[in-house]
Enzyme design. Structure first.
Site, short mmCIF file in Angstrom:
data_model
loop_
_atom_site.label_atom_id
_atom_site.label_comp_id
_atom_site.label_asym_id
_atom_site.label_seq_id
_atom_site.Cartn_x
_atom_site.Cartn_y
_atom_site.Cartn_z
N SER A 153 -15.99 116.17 -19.68
CA SER A 153 -15.99 117.67 -20.37
C SER A 153 -16.59 117.43 -21.88
O SER A 153 -16.63 116.39 -22.46
CB SER A 153 -14.52 117.84 -20.44
N TYR A 166 -6.13 116.30 -23.33
CA TYR A 166 -7.36 116.45 -22.34
C TYR A 166 -8.50 115.89 -22.77
O TYR A 166 -9.06 114.80 -22.12
CB TYR A 166 -7.64 117.88 -21.98
N1 LIG Z 1 -13.52 124.10 -15.01
C1 LIG Z 1 -14.13 123.65 -15.91
O1 LIG Z 1 -14.29 124.51 -16.82
C2 LIG Z 1 -14.18 122.24 -16.33
C3 LIG Z 1 -15.03 122.01 -17.54
C4 LIG Z 1 -15.20 120.72 -17.72
C5 LIG Z 1 -14.80 119.73 -17.01
N2 LIG Z 1 -14.05 120.06 -15.95
C6 LIG Z 1 -13.64 118.95 -14.82
O2 LIG Z 1 -14.03 119.10 -13.70
C7 LIG Z 1 -13.22 118.59 -12.77
C8 LIG Z 1 -12.68 119.46 -11.55
O3 LIG Z 1 -12.13 120.60 -12.18
P1 LIG Z 1 -12.07 121.93 -11.44
O4 LIG Z 1 -12.19 122.99 -12.81
O5 LIG Z 1 -12.85 122.29 -10.40
O6 LIG Z 1 -10.34 121.87 -11.18
P2 LIG Z 1 -9.54 122.69 -10.30
O7 LIG Z 1 -10.23 123.83 -9.57
O8 LIG Z 1 -8.21 122.66 -10.67
O9 LIG Z 1 -9.57 121.52 -9.07
C9 LIG Z 1 -8.81 120.19 -9.22
C10 LIG Z 1 -9.22 119.60 -7.60
O10 LIG Z 1 -8.67 117.96 -8.03
C11 LIG Z 1 -7.30 118.17 -7.39
N3 LIG Z 1 -6.30 117.21 -7.65
C12 LIG Z 1 -5.93 117.57 -9.03
N4 LIG Z 1 -5.06 116.45 -9.47
C13 LIG Z 1 -5.30 115.66 -8.57
C14 LIG Z 1 -4.44 114.35 -8.25
N5 LIG Z 1 -3.51 113.64 -9.12
N6 LIG Z 1 -4.80 113.71 -7.06
C15 LIG Z 1 -5.67 114.20 -6.19
N7 LIG Z 1 -6.31 115.41 -6.33
C16 LIG Z 1 -5.79 116.06 -7.53
C17 LIG Z 1 -6.90 119.51 -6.68
O11 LIG Z 1 -6.13 119.66 -5.74
P3 LIG Z 1 -4.62 119.47 -5.79
O12 LIG Z 1 -3.93 119.99 -6.77
O13 LIG Z 1 -3.88 119.95 -4.45
O14 LIG Z 1 -4.20 117.92 -5.95
C18 LIG Z 1 -8.24 120.03 -6.76
O15 LIG Z 1 -8.76 119.78 -5.42
C19 LIG Z 1 -12.19 117.86 -13.56
O16 LIG Z 1 -12.19 116.59 -13.88
C20 LIG Z 1 -12.21 118.68 -14.94
O17 LIG Z 1 -11.72 118.10 -16.00
C21 LIG Z 1 -13.70 121.41 -15.48
#
Ligand SMILES: NC(=O)c1ccc[n+]([C@@H]2O[C@H](COP(=O)([O-])OP(=O)(O)OC[C@H]3O[C@@H](n4cnc5c(N)ncnc54)[C@H](OP(=O)(O)O)[C@@H]3O)[C@@H](O)[C@H]2O)c1
Length: 247
Positions: A153, A166
């Protein structure tokens, strides 16, 4: 018999992980995916399988192959062992995407107020689990000349008020990736900032706010596909800098 390359993507039931899974399937990867919520994961796996099949242009890409969905928590050693067993059953592992992550405490507290137990939990998911999973999978990754993609991130490198827990965890993951790249020259190790995306996690960071101006996760998939298919050098990347330029 041609064996499809295999990618293991954590957190692929929704958000960026699910979009990456669809993009890699289109590139001909077999998939191993996880998430904690079994019903949501099965729905995602079903959609990925339904989208598979023969490509319309036979010369373009191979059809996507198998999708193995294993529900579990990346912080659970038994679940990580099950993911290893799935990779061994596939016979190869070309790509590990450590995508599953947590925002930590929400609303985002200042570091002065961050509950240490919640901080520890955020480090377990965002740092310890991806390192532990990578450790477990290194032998099969080395055997396949594979790659590790750790999703980080801009909060790892920028000082945004409220993002200290975070951001510190993502910074730790970035430096672990940096060292892994030095230690594993046979592999590619990428750590990448996808940019702001319209996902559940992003909404959690901005509770009650309209985030509809943020791009859908599918928008950045071409950047990650480029990273993987061109096998770019190990290092830190930003999705916005990797987007393929239209000819
Ligand atoms: N969205 C943004 O703006 C953004 C920006 C920078 C970086 N990121 C990074 O991108 C990645 C994906 O984020 P996202 O925004 O797509 O999040 P999201 O929509 O909340 O999806 C997260 C996914 O990870 C799974 N997950 C969460 N905790 C878990 C665990 N302990 N074990 C196994 N699976 C787990 C969730 O399913 P369950 O809850 O069912 O486990 C879901 O499938 C993350 O690393 C985040 O830090 C996101």
């Amino acid at each position: 018999m041609t064996v499809n390359p295999t990618a293991l993507i954590t957190g692929a039931s929704r958000g960026l992980g699910r979009a990456l899974a669809a993009g890699l399937a289109r590139e001909g990867f077999d998939l191993i995916i996880d998430a904690r919520d079994a019903a949501a994961l099965d729905a995602a796996a079903g959609a990925l399988r339904a989208a598979g099949g023969a490509p319309t242009d036979p010369g373009a890409h191979r059809p996507s192959g198998a999708v193995t969905a294993l529900a579990g928590d990346v912080t659970d050693p038994a679940h990580r062992a099950a993911l290893l067993a799935a990779a061994q059953a596939a016979g190869r592992l070309d790509l590990l995407v450590n995508n599953a992550g947590t925002l930590g405490a929400s609303p985002l507290p200042a570091l002065a107020d961050y509950p240490p137990d919640e901080l520890r939990a955020a480090f377990e998911v965002n740092v310890i689990a991806p390192i532990a999973l990578t450790q477990l999978l290194l032998p099969v990754l080395r055997a396949s000349g594979g790659a590790v993609l750790n999703i980080t991130s801009d909060a790892a490198v920028e000082a945004y008020a409220g993002w200290g827990g975070y951001g510190a965890a993502k910074a730790a993951l970035e430096q672990a990736s940096n060292v892994l790249a030095a230690e594993e020259p046979v592999l590619r190790v990428w750590w990448a900032d996808p940019g702001d995306l319209r996902t559940d996690m992003h909404q959690l960071a901005f509770p009650g706010e309209d985030i509809s101006d943020r791009p859908e996760p599918a928008a950045v998939v071409p950047a990650f596909v480029r990273l993987v298919t061109e096998r770019l050098p190990s290092g830190r990347y930003r999705a916005s800098h990797l987007m393929p330029v239209a000819p």
